[in-house]
Design an enzyme around this catalytic site. Structure first.
Site, short mmCIF file in Angstrom:
data_model
loop_
_atom_site.label_atom_id
_atom_site.label_comp_id
_atom_site.label_asym_id
_atom_site.label_seq_id
_atom_site.Cartn_x
_atom_site.Cartn_y
_atom_site.Cartn_z
N SER A 47 0.84 -1.20 0.00
CA SER A 47 0.00 0.00 0.00
C SER A 47 0.87 1.24 0.00
CB SER A 47 -0.90 0.00 1.24
OG SER A 47 -1.54 1.26 1.43
N TYR B 8 -2.42 -1.30 10.26
CA TYR B 8 -2.50 -1.62 8.84
C TYR B 8 -1.25 -1.15 8.10
CZ TYR B 8 -4.17 -1.30 3.97
OH TYR B 8 -4.30 -1.40 2.60
#
Length: 287
Positions: free
Chosen positions: A179, A192
């Site tokens: 990400s 995350y």
């Protein structure tokens, strides 16, 4: 996420379950390939986690169009998974549906075993499944949340790769989904973002480990992409402006990311390993 001046680009919406369902989104994400296939994965077999929707669905359909049989791994979103399987079959390829939690090592072993049993081999592994749970303060992250996020986002990558290794031959590819948050961080997604940073290190380390075996390992670091994870994560007002602060002023679509996974999975990227592609709407990140 944008402030009050951000442009509204999606209807406000939210979902109360992770990782979200594509059937409940409006507008629906664009997952269909934009171009005709050229046999880039002809005769190949791929496992794609999180394959029921979002980026995983787009990868599954694109890989099928390029000639691959696909095993679709998903948590519980059976309706979404059936839609993806139908789209894969419409491309003339087999879709094997495998439901379960990638954070469970036994399940990951079974995923690979069933894929080999049904398809005879394994050429491409796409580690893509993820979950995220925003919190305003690090002290709000419970031990249970921390464990679950790492279990899904990172341990699952290890478990599936370990299970796949005995079956991957020279020329095989592993593609991991990380990400943009691995590079710029995210104040509300501490756990995350940490898992996504670990995936970058995992990709680079594994690439070095497997280079002499002829197995390439790369990653894709999407920016804001319109997937079920978004309404399942953020409140409706944030969903409405999702992606509006990117240089391109919009969120990306899953089919704008899957082409990166395809490139890294096929022989067109034969001299790339340990690398990360950045489909993020023009945001410049380091690394």
């Amino acid at each position: 996420m944008a402030g009050s001046a951000a442009k509204k680009i999606n209807p406000p919406q939210e979902q109360d379950h992770q990782p979200g369902r594509e059937t409940e989104m409006h507008p629906k994400p664009d997952y269909m390939p934009k171009f005709q296939g050229n046999g880039r994965l002809a005769g190949k077999v791929a496992i794609i986690t999180g394959g029921d929707s979002g980026i995983g669905r787009a990868c599954a359909v694109l890989f099928a169009r390029e000639g691959a049989e696909v095993a679709l791994v998903y948590l519980e979103e059976t309706e979404d998974a059936k839609i993806t399987a139908a789209a894969v079959k419409a491309e003339g390829k087999q879709a094997l549906l495998l439901r379960g939690d990638v954070g469970d090592k036994t399940f990951c072993d079974n995923v690979v075993g069933k894929t080999i049993e049904e398809c005879g081999k394994l050429d491409v592994l796409v580690n893509n499944a993820a979950e995220q749970h925003p919190q305003d303060d690090i002290t709000d992250i419970s031990p249970e949340q921390l464990q679950k996020t790492f279990q899904t986002n990172l341990f699952g990558y290890f478990y599936l790769t370990q299970a796949a290794m005995p079956h991957l031959k020279s020329g095989a590819s592993i593609v991991n989904t990380t990400s943009v948050t691995a590079y710029r961080g995210s104040p509300q997604l501490l756990d995350y973002s940490s898992t996504k940073g670990a995936i970058v290190a995992f990709t680079r380390s594994l690439a070095g480990s497997l280079a002499e075996k002829g197995i390439r390992v790369n990653a894709v670091a999407p920016g804001p992409i319109w997937t079920p994870l978004i309404p399942a994560t953020f409140p409706a007002d944030k969903v409405a402006e999702f992606g509006s602060t990117q240089p391109m002023k919009r969120a990306g679509q899953p089919n704008e990311v899957a082409t990166c996974h395809l490139f890294l999975a096929c022989e067109e990227s034969s001299y790339l390993s340990g690398q990360v592609l950045h489909p993020n709407g023009g945001e410049i990140v380091g690394g």
